[in-house]
Design an enzyme around this catalytic site. Structure first.
Site, PDB file in Angstrom:
ATOM      1  N   SER A 104       0.789  -1.239   0.000  1.00  0.00           N
ATOM      2  CA  SER A 104       0.000   0.000   0.000  1.00  0.00           C
ATOM      3  C   SER A 104       0.817   1.283   0.000  1.00  0.00           C
ATOM      4  O   SER A 104       0.248   2.370  -0.141  1.00  0.00           O
ATOM      5  CB  SER A 104      -0.969   0.016   1.180  1.00  0.00           C
ATOM      6  OG  SER A 104      -2.077  -0.806   0.895  1.00  0.00           O
ATOM      7  N   TYR A 201     -10.773   2.887   5.128  1.00  0.00           N
ATOM      8  CA  TYR A 201      -9.700   2.540   4.202  1.00  0.00           C
ATOM      9  C   TYR A 201     -10.241   1.691   3.062  1.00  0.00           C
ATOM     10  O   TYR A 201     -10.837   0.640   3.287  1.00  0.00           O
ATOM     11  CB  TYR A 201      -8.630   1.766   4.963  1.00  0.00           C
ATOM     12  CG  TYR A 201      -7.305   1.645   4.261  1.00  0.00           C
ATOM     13  CD1 TYR A 201      -6.383   2.689   4.293  1.00  0.00           C
ATOM     14  CD2 TYR A 201      -6.970   0.480   3.597  1.00  0.00           C
ATOM     15  CE1 TYR A 201      -5.152   2.563   3.672  1.00  0.00           C
ATOM     16  CE2 TYR A 201      -5.738   0.341   2.974  1.00  0.00           C
ATOM     17  CZ  TYR A 201      -4.830   1.386   3.019  1.00  0.00           C
ATOM     18  OH  TYR A 201      -3.611   1.253   2.399  1.00  0.00           O
ATOM     19  N   SER A 202     -10.044   2.160   1.829  1.00  0.00           N
ATOM     20  CA  SER A 202     -10.660   1.490   0.684  1.00  0.00           C
ATOM     21  C   SER A 202      -9.669   1.266  -0.447  1.00  0.00           C
ATOM     22  O   SER A 202      -9.279   2.203  -1.149  1.00  0.00           O
ATOM     23  CB  SER A 202     -11.841   2.315   0.152  1.00  0.00           C
ATOM     24  OG  SER A 202     -12.372   1.734  -1.026  1.00  0.00           O
ATOM     25  N   ASN A 203      -9.279   0.009  -0.639  1.00  0.00           N
ATOM     26  CA  ASN A 203      -8.461  -0.328  -1.793  1.00  0.00           C
ATOM     27  C   ASN A 203      -9.249  -0.156  -3.091  1.00  0.00           C
ATOM     28  O   ASN A 203      -8.676   0.140  -4.131  1.00  0.00           O
ATOM     29  CB  ASN A 203      -7.957  -1.767  -1.656  1.00  0.00           C
ATOM     30  CG  ASN A 203      -6.899  -1.893  -0.577  1.00  0.00           C
ATOM     31  OD1 ASN A 203      -5.908  -1.183  -0.573  1.00  0.00           O
ATOM     32  ND2 ASN A 203      -7.122  -2.802   0.366  1.00  0.00           N
ATOM     33  N   GLY A 349       2.559  -0.623   4.068  1.00  0.00           N
ATOM     34  CA  GLY A 349       1.895  -1.581   3.209  1.00  0.00           C
ATOM     35  C   GLY A 349       1.983  -2.994   3.729  1.00  0.00           C
ATOM     36  O   GLY A 349       3.000  -3.402   4.284  1.00  0.00           O
TER      37      GLY A 349
END
Length: 394
Positions: A104, A201-203, A349
């Site tokens: 990340s 939190y949004s991938n 990440g």
């Protein structure tokens, strides 16, 4: 690519905010001399100092196989550290400043490209995403007409993260996944909240950003990151893996994942160094070295990658539920409260096999720490955050 506390022992990846967990590693500390990273940079092997001690503590419990760190002072001098073992089978040393999957941390790179486009007048941060991706974000109450690029960057879009509930890495390790499939996986769920009415939190949001960047530029996101950031910043150990590329090109420690839920002892770990990183894409696909992440942060804060107006917006943070007290989130950038006073900016990440944490202070001190498995206990996670704090405060 991250979770508020500790990765669940089930092996599934929840939507984990990228700096809230910690680092770790196994036994045996090791260091080696590396060549100078660039002109004007002196790199020397780590000594028995506070940073080395913190890494040794991270690996001492045996939960994680290896750790590596790079610390850069305000004048560009670099010191590298290693601890643990680089390969459980061969007992090889951890390579100094080796390449790891930075997961990340990729979000910082994606965010910088988006902000560069804003600075060039090619996108507007507060315009609806629909303007750039017509009719793409739809279904289950998700609507691109109500979501802005700024909200994608700051995780306030409400888009459900596609990584929540993903299967075990051993089921998808060698599977290639198209970006649109990742987006559709997130859009198959109702929004976590109305756009701008919360933080999560949004991938999925960062996959949408990658698609937006490609639509506006007409070029692949990996190429845009390479040409706009990696090359100008001189990141010689950082690259965007090609389609189907499962290995790591340069010297690197092996990465591991637990074969059984709740098991993290060395005998329960499986080597997952080779995997298809396409499920991370614009949210987490990059490979890099600790020293490169520090160099990237230095270039970013020195204004070499963004215009002042866009850098200021990137550093404008808000509360981010799930992170440690005093930590807030901006546009692809985390603001980290330090024990020695003041703050650092960075990210982190998590991907099966590797975890990284990184930050830079206002006066230019930078540090990145990586470990070769994901901690599954709060104690191990806390040691990782402590190691980063120590590196930035020492």
């Amino acid at each position: 690519m991250s979770h508020p506390t500790v990765k669940p022992p089930s092996g599934t990846r929840r939507g984990r905010p990228a700096l809230a967990v910690a680092l770790a590693v196994a036994v045996l500390g090791g260091m080696a001399l590396a060549a100078p990273a660039s002109a004007g940079t002196v790199r020397k092997n780590g000594s028995d100092d506070a940073v080395q001690s913190s890494l040794d503590k991270v690996v001492r419990g045996g939960e994680l196989p290896g750790a590596l760190a790079s610390v850069r002072d305000a004048d560009g001098r670099v010191r590298d550290y290693t601890a643990g073992v680089g390969d459980l089978k061969t007992k090889a040393e951890v390579p100094v400043d080796g390449q790891v999957r930075i997961a990340s941390n990729t979000k910082m790179f994606t965010a910088v490209v988006a902000l560069q486009l804003a600075g060039e007048g090619k996108i507007k941060l507060d315009a609806p995403v629909e303007k750039y991706l017509p009719k793409l974000i739809r279904g289950k109450g998700n609507d691109g007409r109500e979501i802005t690029t700024r909200q994608l960057l700051q995780h306030t879009s409400g888009l459900h993260s596609y990584t929540a509930g993903m299967p075990s890495i051993f089921k998808i390790q060698h599977r290639y996944t198209e970006p649109h499939v990742l987006l559709d996986t997130g859009l198959a769920h109702k929004p976590d909240f109305a756009p701008g009415k919360g933080w999560a939190y949004s991938n999925t949001g960062y996959v949408a950003l990658g698609l937006l960047i490609q639509k506006v530029t007409g070029r692949p996101i990996g190429e845009e990151i390479t040409e706009r950031i990696i090359k100008p910043a001189g990141l010689r150990g950082t690259y965007w893996p090609g389609i189907g590329e499962e290995g790591i090109r340069g010297p690197h420690p092996s990465g591991y994942a637990a074969k059984k839920p709740g098991k993290q002892a060395a005998e329960s770990l499986a080597d997952v160094t080779r995997l298809d990183p396409s499920w991370g894409w614009a949210a987490g696909q990059l490979i890099g070295t600790p020293s490169d992440l520090n160099l990237f942060l230095a270039a970013l804060m020195d204004g070499k990658l963004l215009k002042p107006a866009q850098l200021k917006q990137m550093k404008d943070t808000m509360k981010a539920p799930g992170f440690p007290a005093g930590w807030t989130y901006g546009l692809g950038l985390l603001k980290i409260k330090l024990s020695c006073g003041g703050y650092a900016y960075g990210h982190g990440g998590d991907i099966d096999g590797y975890e990284t944490r990184t930050g830079i202070t206002e006066d230019g001190r930078a540090a990145t720490i990586a470990v070769t498995a994901l901690p599954t206990t709060q104690a191990a996670a806390d040691k990782v955050n402590k190691a980063l704090d120590t590196a930035l405060c020492s």
